[in-house]
Design an enzyme around this catalytic site. Structure first.
Site, PDB file in Angstrom:
ATOM      1  N   CYS A 214       4.341  -0.347  -9.117  1.00 37.70           N
ATOM      2  CA  CYS A 214       4.252   0.366 -10.394  1.00 37.70           C
ATOM      3  C   CYS A 214       4.088   1.869 -10.180  1.00 37.70           C
ATOM      4  CB  CYS A 214       3.106  -0.189 -11.233  1.00 37.70           C
ATOM      5  SG  CYS A 214       3.351  -1.895 -11.764  1.00 37.70           S
TER       6      CYS A 214
ATOM      7  N   CYS B 213      -1.475  -0.669  -7.735  1.00 37.87           N
ATOM      8  CA  CYS B 213      -0.179  -1.356  -7.717  1.00 37.87           C
ATOM      9  C   CYS B 213       0.890  -0.419  -7.153  1.00 37.87           C
ATOM     10  CB  CYS B 213       0.222  -1.817  -9.111  1.00 37.87           C
ATOM     11  SG  CYS B 213       1.809  -2.690  -9.125  1.00 37.87           S
TER      12      CYS B 213
END
Length: 198
Positions: A161, A158
């Site tokens: 993130c 991700c």
């Protein structure tokens, strides 16, 4: 029936990890049958990442390893790294928080990766509505929480993130070399699971 493993390096790796009751995966057996040189590389990578990191404590290293094993759902290493983390001083509350953190990162990694991939104003402006109270006052401390969140996010791929956790760590004074060592450790444990998991 558990096959007899005659590769000394492989046996040393399992002994180092303190893995018990492990039946070799088809991938591990293939490497053993061909005496693959990679087994030696894997043992060196794993032992160096867990024992020779200059900027991670033993407890931090094993909590990171435990988080990756939990994330990848690999029971032999979950047990081994949980025990090693306890030996390094981790409490039950801290270990429970690693499980909670890993679960939360799976929610966030999927959700924010979707937002990033879709890249539509509607999705980006909707409230996430995901409860994240454990991030407020983590038992393992804020730096460790952010560091392990970063590692799990990197393993799960991700970008949003990863960037968010890395930026927060650097802004709060965590050296880049510590971030580097933590992510490298996570990557090496993931590579270990790729060979060991059935």
């Amino acid at each position: 029936m558990i096959p007899t493993i005659e590769n000394e390096t492989y046996n040393n790796l399992l002994n180092f990890l303190q893995v018990e009751d492990y039946t070799p995966s088809a991938e591990a057996e293939l490497l053993l049958e061909t005496n693959a040189r990679y087994i030696k590389d894997l043992k060196i990578n794993v032992s160096n990442a867990l024992k020779n990191a200059q900027n991670l404590s033993q407890k931090e290293a094993y909590l990171i390893a435990y988080s990756v094993a939990v994330n990848e759902k690999f029971i032999p290493l979950k047990k081994a790294f949980k025990a090693a983390a306890e030996q390094a001083g981790a409490t039950k509350e801290e270990l429970a928080e690693i499980v909670s953190l890993t679960s939360l990162m799976n929610v966030n990694n999927i959700f924010y990766r979707f937002r990033h991939f879709a890249n539509k104003e509607f999705y980006n402006t909707q409230p996430a509505g995901i409860k994240m109270s454990i991030m407020m006052n983590p038992v393992i401390g804020k730096e460790a929480f952010e560091l392990i969140s970063l590692v799990v996010s990197a393993v799960n791929g991700c970008e949003l993130c990863v960037n968010a956790h890395e930026s927060k760590l650097i802004a709060e004074g965590t050296p880049e070399i510590k971030v580097f060592e933590a992510v490298k450790l996570g990557a090496i444990i993931k590579s270990l699971i790729t060979v060991l998991a059935a």
